[in-house]
Design a protein around this motif. Structure first.
Motif, mmCIF file in Angstrom:
data_model
loop_
_atom_site.group_PDB
_atom_site.id
_atom_site.type_symbol
_atom_site.label_atom_id
_atom_site.label_comp_id
_atom_site.label_asym_id
_atom_site.label_seq_id
_atom_site.Cartn_x
_atom_site.Cartn_y
_atom_site.Cartn_z
ATOM 1 N N ASP A 95 0.836 -1.199 0.000
ATOM 2 C CA ASP A 95 0.000 0.000 0.000
ATOM 3 C C ASP A 95 0.877 1.257 0.000
ATOM 4 O O ASP A 95 1.985 1.257 0.539
ATOM 5 N N PRO A 96 0.367 2.311 -0.604
ATOM 6 C CA PRO A 96 1.152 3.559 -0.597
ATOM 7 C C PRO A 96 1.182 4.161 0.814
ATOM 8 O O PRO A 96 0.273 3.957 1.609
ATOM 9 N N GLU A 97 2.253 4.873 1.061
ATOM 10 C CA GLU A 97 2.386 5.553 2.343
ATOM 11 C C GLU A 97 2.125 7.044 2.140
ATOM 12 O O GLU A 97 2.589 7.638 1.173
ATOM 13 N N VAL A 98 1.379 7.621 3.040
ATOM 14 C CA VAL A 98 1.018 9.040 2.938
ATOM 15 C C VAL A 98 1.670 9.772 4.109
ATOM 16 O O VAL A 98 1.560 9.368 5.260
ATOM 17 N N PHE A 99 2.354 10.891 3.770
ATOM 18 C CA PHE A 99 3.009 11.722 4.777
ATOM 19 C C PHE A 99 2.474 13.147 4.663
ATOM 20 O O PHE A 99 2.268 13.656 3.561
ATOM 21 N N VAL A 100 2.287 13.740 5.768
ATOM 22 C CA VAL A 100 1.874 15.147 5.785
ATOM 23 C C VAL A 100 2.960 15.924 6.510
ATOM 24 O O VAL A 100 3.350 15.590 7.622
ATOM 25 N N GLU A 155 4.067 8.102 -1.101
ATOM 26 C CA GLU A 155 5.226 7.302 -1.503
ATOM 27 C C GLU A 155 4.754 5.879 -1.807
ATOM 28 O O GLU A 155 4.079 5.243 -1.005
ATOM 29 N N GLN A 156 5.106 5.407 -2.983
ATOM 30 C CA GLN A 156 4.743 4.045 -3.393
ATOM 31 C C GLN A 156 6.007 3.320 -3.824
ATOM 32 O O GLN A 156 6.727 3.803 -4.684
ATOM 33 N N THR A 157 6.258 2.152 -3.218
ATOM 34 C CA THR A 157 7.425 1.355 -3.616
ATOM 35 C C THR A 157 6.953 0.199 -4.481
ATOM 36 O O THR A 157 5.986 -0.480 -4.164
ATOM 37 N N VAL A 158 7.619 0.028 -5.585
ATOM 38 C CA VAL A 158 7.303 -1.051 -6.509
ATOM 39 C C VAL A 158 8.621 -1.717 -6.870
ATOM 40 O O VAL A 158 9.571 -1.046 -7.269
ATOM 41 N N ASP A 159 8.650 -3.051 -6.702
ATOM 42 C CA ASP A 159 9.851 -3.797 -7.079
ATOM 43 C C ASP A 159 9.951 -3.862 -8.589
ATOM 44 O O ASP A 159 8.987 -3.610 -9.310
ATOM 45 N N PHE A 160 11.108 -4.245 -9.035
ATOM 46 C CA PHE A 160 11.331 -4.420 -10.459
ATOM 47 C C PHE A 160 10.351 -5.483 -10.971
ATOM 48 O O PHE A 160 10.155 -6.511 -10.324
ATOM 49 N N PRO A 161 9.695 -5.287 -12.097
ATOM 50 C CA PRO A 161 8.652 -6.216 -12.566
ATOM 51 C C PRO A 161 9.120 -7.670 -12.698
ATOM 52 O O PRO A 161 8.339 -8.595 -12.507
ATOM 53 N N LEU A 162 10.382 -7.874 -13.012
ATOM 54 C CA LEU A 162 10.882 -9.238 -13.126
ATOM 55 C C LEU A 162 10.785 -9.978 -11.789
ATOM 56 O O LEU A 162 10.595 -11.191 -11.755
#
Length: 181
Positions: A11-16, A29-36
């Motif tokens: 899930d995305p993280e939200v910062f204020v 902030e959204q973390t996504v691993d390399f598609p492979l």
């Protein structure tokens, strides 16, 4: 369920942020691993599903094998009980005859004692076989969930040959071969 987990994106993280001199800032902030990485995880999950299915087949085969072994053991014990029943009857007659012969003075005490001991020995083997048969029958009832009483078919001589068809369809061998790969 394992297939869906390979594409599990966090899930995305939200910062204020708020500083006294600047307006309110919202950061996502959204973390996504390399598609492979997801493709590889999906492949691993597929293999784990295949292994789990093979494990179910192995368990099913083990239950079938154990049930067959218990049934054959029951057949053997039933045949043994029949033989021991005949021997028990025979040695009981011999024991009674030796007692009469001893009382008539035809044999000594040692001959009478030997006949009684042998008759007692056979009788104990018969009782032990009946107890083993009852335990084995209860085990078969437990593993098959049969509550009613049943008869056991007589033991028959059979032959078994291992061939390539038997070994190629064995789920345990397939499971171990896949684990090696």
């Amino acid at each position: 369920n394992l297939q869906g987990n390979s594409w599990n994106i966090p899930d995305p993280e939200v910062f204020v942020d708020r500083t006294p001199f600047e307006p309110l800032t919202l950061n996502v902030e959204q973390t996504v691993d390399f598609p492979l990485q997801y493709v590889r995880q999906g492949s691993i999950n597929k293999q784990q599903i295949i292994l789990a299915e093979k494990n179910v087949a192995i368990t099913r085969n083990d239950i079938i094998r154990n049930t067959k072994l218990i049934y054959v053991q029951m057949q053997f014990l039933e045949e043994k009980r029949i033989v021991l029943y005949a021997q028990d009857s025979f040695y009981s007659v011999i024991s009674n005859s030796s007692t009469r012969a001893f009382e008539a003075g035809n044999i000594d005490y040692l001959g009478k004692l030997f006949a009684e001991t042998k008759a007692g020995e056979i009788h104990q083997q018969y009782l032990q076989t009946e107890a083993d048969l009852a335990v084995t029958k209860n085990n078969l009832k437990l593993i098959t969930s049969i509550n009613s009483d049943f008869e056991v078919a007589p033991l028959q001589k059979t032959t078994f040959q291992v061939d390539s068809v038997t070994t190629s369809n064995n789920p345990l061998l397939n499971y171990l071969n896949q684990n090696i790969s």
